[in-house]
Design a protein around this motif. Structure first.
Motif, mmCIF file in Angstrom:
data_model
loop_
_atom_site.group_PDB
_atom_site.id
_atom_site.type_symbol
_atom_site.label_atom_id
_atom_site.label_comp_id
_atom_site.label_asym_id
_atom_site.label_seq_id
_atom_site.Cartn_x
_atom_site.Cartn_y
_atom_site.Cartn_z
ATOM 1 N N ASP A 116 0.858 -1.187 0.000
ATOM 2 C CA ASP A 116 0.000 0.000 0.000
ATOM 3 C C ASP A 116 0.889 1.229 0.000
ATOM 4 O O ASP A 116 1.114 1.870 1.028
ATOM 5 C CB ASP A 116 -0.933 0.002 1.217
ATOM 6 N N LEU A 117 1.417 1.547 -1.164
ATOM 7 C CA LEU A 117 2.321 2.686 -1.284
ATOM 8 C C LEU A 117 1.525 3.989 -1.385
ATOM 9 O O LEU A 117 0.398 3.986 -1.899
ATOM 10 C CB LEU A 117 3.220 2.516 -2.510
ATOM 11 N N PRO A 118 2.089 5.102 -0.923
ATOM 12 C CA PRO A 118 1.360 6.378 -0.927
ATOM 13 C C PRO A 118 1.348 7.043 -2.307
ATOM 14 O O PRO A 118 1.762 8.189 -2.480
ATOM 15 C CB PRO A 118 2.127 7.213 0.103
ATOM 16 N N LEU A 119 0.855 6.301 -3.284
ATOM 17 C CA LEU A 119 0.766 6.786 -4.655
ATOM 18 C C LEU A 119 -0.533 7.573 -4.825
ATOM 19 O O LEU A 119 -1.586 7.130 -4.370
ATOM 20 C CB LEU A 119 0.786 5.591 -5.613
ATOM 21 N N PHE A 120 -0.463 8.732 -5.456
ATOM 22 C CA PHE A 120 -1.687 9.507 -5.687
ATOM 23 C C PHE A 120 -1.655 10.102 -7.088
ATOM 24 O O PHE A 120 -0.588 10.378 -7.643
ATOM 25 C CB PHE A 120 -1.867 10.603 -4.631
ATOM 26 N N PRO A 121 -2.840 10.298 -7.696
ATOM 27 C CA PRO A 121 -2.890 10.808 -9.074
ATOM 28 C C PRO A 121 -3.000 12.321 -9.118
ATOM 29 O O PRO A 121 -3.596 12.945 -8.243
ATOM 30 C CB PRO A 121 -4.170 10.165 -9.620
ATOM 31 N N MET A 122 -2.412 12.918 -10.151
ATOM 32 C CA MET A 122 -2.605 14.328 -10.476
ATOM 33 C C MET A 122 -3.020 14.388 -11.944
ATOM 34 O O MET A 122 -2.277 13.925 -12.808
ATOM 35 C CB MET A 122 -1.335 15.132 -10.242
ATOM 36 N N GLY A 180 -5.948 12.881 -18.402
ATOM 37 C CA GLY A 180 -5.237 11.697 -17.936
ATOM 38 C C GLY A 180 -4.544 11.972 -16.619
ATOM 39 O O GLY A 180 -4.326 13.132 -16.254
ATOM 40 N N SER A 181 -4.200 10.903 -15.914
ATOM 41 C CA SER A 181 -3.627 11.039 -14.564
ATOM 42 C C SER A 181 -2.160 10.672 -14.530
ATOM 43 O O SER A 181 -1.737 9.672 -15.135
ATOM 44 C CB SER A 181 -4.396 10.144 -13.583
ATOM 45 N N ARG A 182 -1.384 11.483 -13.819
ATOM 46 C CA ARG A 182 0.043 11.219 -13.623
ATOM 47 C C ARG A 182 0.232 10.570 -12.258
ATOM 48 O O ARG A 182 -0.367 10.998 -11.271
ATOM 49 C CB ARG A 182 0.821 12.531 -13.689
ATOM 50 N N PRO A 183 1.095 9.570 -12.169
ATOM 51 C CA PRO A 183 1.309 8.861 -10.898
ATOM 52 C C PRO A 183 2.366 9.565 -10.050
ATOM 53 O O PRO A 183 3.517 9.678 -10.453
ATOM 54 C CB PRO A 183 1.787 7.486 -11.349
ATOM 55 N N CYS A 184 1.986 10.034 -8.870
ATOM 56 C CA CYS A 184 2.881 10.841 -8.046
ATOM 57 C C CYS A 184 3.170 10.168 -6.712
ATOM 58 O O CYS A 184 2.313 9.488 -6.144
ATOM 59 C CB CYS A 184 2.255 12.212 -7.792
ATOM 60 N N MET A 185 4.373 10.398 -6.201
ATOM 61 C CA MET A 185 4.772 9.937 -4.879
ATOM 62 C C MET A 185 5.061 11.150 -4.000
ATOM 63 O O MET A 185 5.505 12.185 -4.485
ATOM 64 C CB MET A 185 6.028 9.060 -4.969
#
Length: 416
Positions: free
Chosen positions: A265-271, A350-355
């Protein structure tokens, strides 16, 4: 069907990984629900950013937060539903944005960026994709005297990193781009050893075709589950099951939903970002991508037309399009160039994967053998795909590493 490696995700990152592995004698399957280069890698600004040695921290000063809170800015917008769902990741993002942390993060980030153009060049040559690439840089335009002064100082310092630039007056900017109306701007920086791509999705497809010409396999199917197998991994899709010795998850913002059932469960969030194309005419032709730094958008010369690309919108992956930010951007874009005829009626999103620490996840998963992660590149997946592919190939084949991967370890958040 059993493969040496399955790569899930056919954007720039996943396609580059598959290409490198196939080139070095692994039998690879590249698996995605859509054709290569059809999602986030299709909709970006088309820049390979050698100059991008700085990350984008979360606002920490009160004045910056006050600027964003009304939610009317052109560069960043947010929806409370997304803020609430991803609040833990955003809190970490704020913590990692402290000046001392950012300094360390940028030192690690540079180790990837410094390889971006060289690694793309290997793949461009192999794919015969030279016609898609221009090597004359892009233009960073400023409206604020203070911000321009800081940008020029940072640009001069970046020369130590092998980054080439020229500071432009408005007259010099007009000579480069005679069709532009630059009223309100005070100067620009020409980043001359970054590259422009006239069709980002087509470049990914060219890399994928090169991969297939080396006998790599591409399958369009939706992954439903991944399960450990006695000899590696089973990948279950809508239509069938595949088996592999090694499995790479490079599915961008969709990565977490694939690995959560395995205990990650990594803290990945979309922008989210938006773009729309306008018909190219004699009156609006431009030679470089133009970036309005104060309003936060890009105007790029593409095969499809002049592409207007927005900054970032904090929203949920499943949320409907909200065109308010794009419309606000177009108000300013049309003051710079005559943009009179849209190419497609509906804007792309579209969504970019951010950490939260602004660095991608690259390397071994940690809890399982023969499972590898490569996602979370934020705005720079298109730039960093080929070097990420090289690193993952070196890891899987147990070779000396071009870049140290400890800063990009998947377990770095659990260790904190």
């Amino acid at each position: 069907m059993r493969y040496k490696v399955i790569v899930v995700g056919a954007g720039m990152v996943g396609t580059s990984i598959a290409w490198h592995l196939q080139k070095h004698n692994s039998q690879v399957l590249l698996l995605d629900k859509r054709p290569p280069g059809s999602e986030t890698s299709y909709g970006n600004a088309g820049l390979i950013q050698r100059e991008a040695i700085h990350v984008h921290p979360f606002p920490r000063h009160l004045t910056e937060l006050i600027r964003v809170l009304p939610n009317q800015k052109t560069d960043i917008r947010y929806h409370w539903s997304a803020v609430l769902r991803h609040h833990q990741a955003l809190l970490k993002y704020w913590q990692f944005s402290a000046p001392a942390a950012v300094q360390q993060i940028e030192e690690e980030w540079k180790t990837l960026i410094e390889h971006c153009t060289n690694e793309h060049q290997h793949m461009i040559a192999a794919a015969g994709a030279e016609a898609l690439v221009r090597r004359d840089g892009w233009l960073e335009m400023h409206r604020s005297k203070d911000k321009f002064g800081m940008a020029v100082a940072a640009a001069k310092k970046s020369q130590e990193q092998g980054i080439e630039h020229q500071v432009l007056t408005i007259d010099a900017l007009k000579r480069l781009e005679p069709n532009g109306n630059f009223d309100g701007f005070i100067g620009a920086i020409h980043w001359s050893n970054s590259w422009q791509v006239s069709n980002p999705g087509a470049l990914v497809k060219a890399y994928a075709k090169s991969f297939q010409q080396m006998n790599g396999s591409v399958v369009e199917d939706t992954v439903k589950a991944i399960k450990p197998d006695s000899d590696g991994w089973q990948v279950i899709t809508d239509q069938q099951s595949f088996y592999t010795d090694e499995l790479v998850i490079a599915a961008g913002p969709w990565s977490n939903q694939l690995i959560k059932p395995l205990g990650y469960d990594l803290p990945l969030f979309p922008m989210r970002g938006y773009h729309q194309h306008f018909k190219t005419t004699v009156q609006n032709t431009i030679n470089h991508s133009l970036v309005d730094m104060d309003k936060g958008f890009v105007m790029g010369p593409m095969q499809q037309g002049i592409r207007i690309t927005t900054g970032a919108e904090m929203t949920l992956m499943e949320a409907p399009k909200d065109l308010g930010q794009l419309q606000a951007v177009l108000h300013f874009a049309k003051q710079i160039l005559p943009l009179n005829e849209v190419v497609e009626q509906e804007a792309w999103a579209g969504s970019r994967p951010c950490m939260p620490d602004m660095k991608p996840v690259i390397g071994a998963a940690g809890k399982h053998d023969h499972l590898w992660f490569a996602f979370g590149h934020g705005h720079q997946g298109f730039t960093l795909g080929p070097i990420t592919g090289r690193i993952v190939e070196e890891l899987i084949h147990n070779k000396p590493l071009t870049v140290a991967v400890e800063p990009f370890d998947a377990n770095r958040f659990s260790k904190a």
